[in-house]
Write an enzyme that holds these catalytic residues in place. Structure first.
Site, PDB file in Angstrom:
ATOM      1  N   HIS A  84      15.671  -0.091   9.037  1.00 47.89           N
ATOM      2  CA  HIS A  84      15.001   1.089   8.506  1.00 47.89           C
ATOM      3  C   HIS A  84      13.673   1.344   9.224  1.00 47.89           C
ATOM      4  CE1 HIS A  84      17.515   2.264   5.149  1.00 47.89           C
ATOM      5  NE2 HIS A  84      17.614   1.007   4.756  1.00 47.89           N
ATOM      6  N   CYS A 135      14.745   5.102  12.140  1.00 46.02           N
ATOM      7  CA  CYS A 135      14.243   6.464  12.012  1.00 46.02           C
ATOM      8  C   CYS A 135      13.036   6.501  11.093  1.00 46.02           C
ATOM      9  CB  CYS A 135      15.326   7.401  11.510  1.00 46.02           C
ATOM     10  SG  CYS A 135      16.020   6.970   9.921  1.00 46.02           S
TER      11      CYS A 135
END
Length: 288
Positions: A84, A135
């Site tokens: 993440h 991201c």
């Protein structure tokens, strides 16, 4: 002899105790790290992996520091991250969008400013390649936009810490994050990087990266383009070829931090051999 060290980080979850009850489940991040370690090993790198619970802030920063101590000019450090991405408030005014980007490591976020600082420990002439399949989440409306674009079937899984989680984590851990975020010497830090750090990220800062069944979209596409080592061309061509096979809402980014090194960028990806300038042959003087 040229030395190559690689470190591959993959997290299929994070510690909910730090992330305010959110465990951030993902599917293919450990697979990404394993595959990148296999690729690096095939190219002659000495490899190390940090998977999920072992991918702590200390372990990652120590791994980078150990590589910096071991490598000299011409050597190669290859670092990959799959997991993440998050964001925190920018408290030292170095980000145009007012937010610092992060890696969500198992026991806490690693701020991008900390990575920049870590590069200063590497000797001049060291080549560093960083691949980040993660991201950075945007606004709620942006998340809705991505959801609306999804095809029918199972909903897509993006590698972004949700905004509401990012807010809770920051608010409840300000004492930890603020001293990092408030450091004012980033410009000095970037100016002090003597190595050449080449980054190919899985998407732009304002985009999201897809998880997958076997690999993340970026890592899986990279493997297709690499094609078991048959790819020939520079890092720029590699980046372009990967991007050409990905959707327009996930566009890999190529950037360089530190010392300019055109020879490094012109090399075949993952090549341990030292890039050398080609000496031009002096022209013979014509006889009068």
């Amino acid at each position: 002899m040229t030395k190559g060290i690689s470190l591959h980080i993959g997290l299929n979850s994070v510690d909910p105790q730090h992330y305010e009850g959110w465990s951030g489940p993902l599917n293919a991040c450990e697979a990404d790290a394993n595959d990148m370690a296999d690729l690096a090993g095939s190219q002659g790198f000495a490899t190390e992996k940090l998977l999920t619970k072992k991918a702590t802030r200390k372990a990652v920063l120590d791994g980078i520091a150990d590589a910096a101590k071991s490598l000299k000019s011409g050597d190669f450090f290859f670092l990959t991250y799959s997991g993440h991405g998050g964001q925190t408030p920018d408290l030292n005014a170095d980000e145009p969008d007012g937010q610092d980007e992060t890696w969500c490591l198992y026991d806490g976020q690693l701020i991008d400013d900390e990575l920049y600082s870590a590069w200063r420990a590497f000797a001049s002439g060291v080549r560093i390649l960083l691949l980040s399949d993660s991201c950075h989440s945007g606004s709620v409306s942006k998340a809705v936009h991505y959801a609306a674009m999804a095809r029918s079937g199972p909903p897509p899984v993006y590698r972004a810490m949700p905004n509401e989680v990012a807010l809770r984590v920051y608010q409840n851990h300000k004492d930890f994050y603020n001293p990092i975020l408030e450091k004012r010497n980033l410009a000095e830090t970037l100016g002090g990087v003597k190595a050449s750090v080449l980054l190919i990220s899985g998407c732009q800062d304002n985009q999201l990266s897809l998880d997958g069944t076997f690999n993340g979209l970026f890592t899986g596409t990279l493997k297709i383009v690499w094609n078991g080592g048959t790819f020939s061309g520079s890092y720029r061509r590699f980046h372009t070829a990967i991007g050409s096979k990905m959707p327009p809402d996930q566009t890999p980014k190529l950037s360089l931090v530190g010392k300019s090194n055109p020879e490094f960028i012109a090399q075949t990806p993952f090549d341990l051999h030292v890039a050398r300038k080609t000496a031009s042959t002096p022209k013979k003087k014509r006889k009068k």
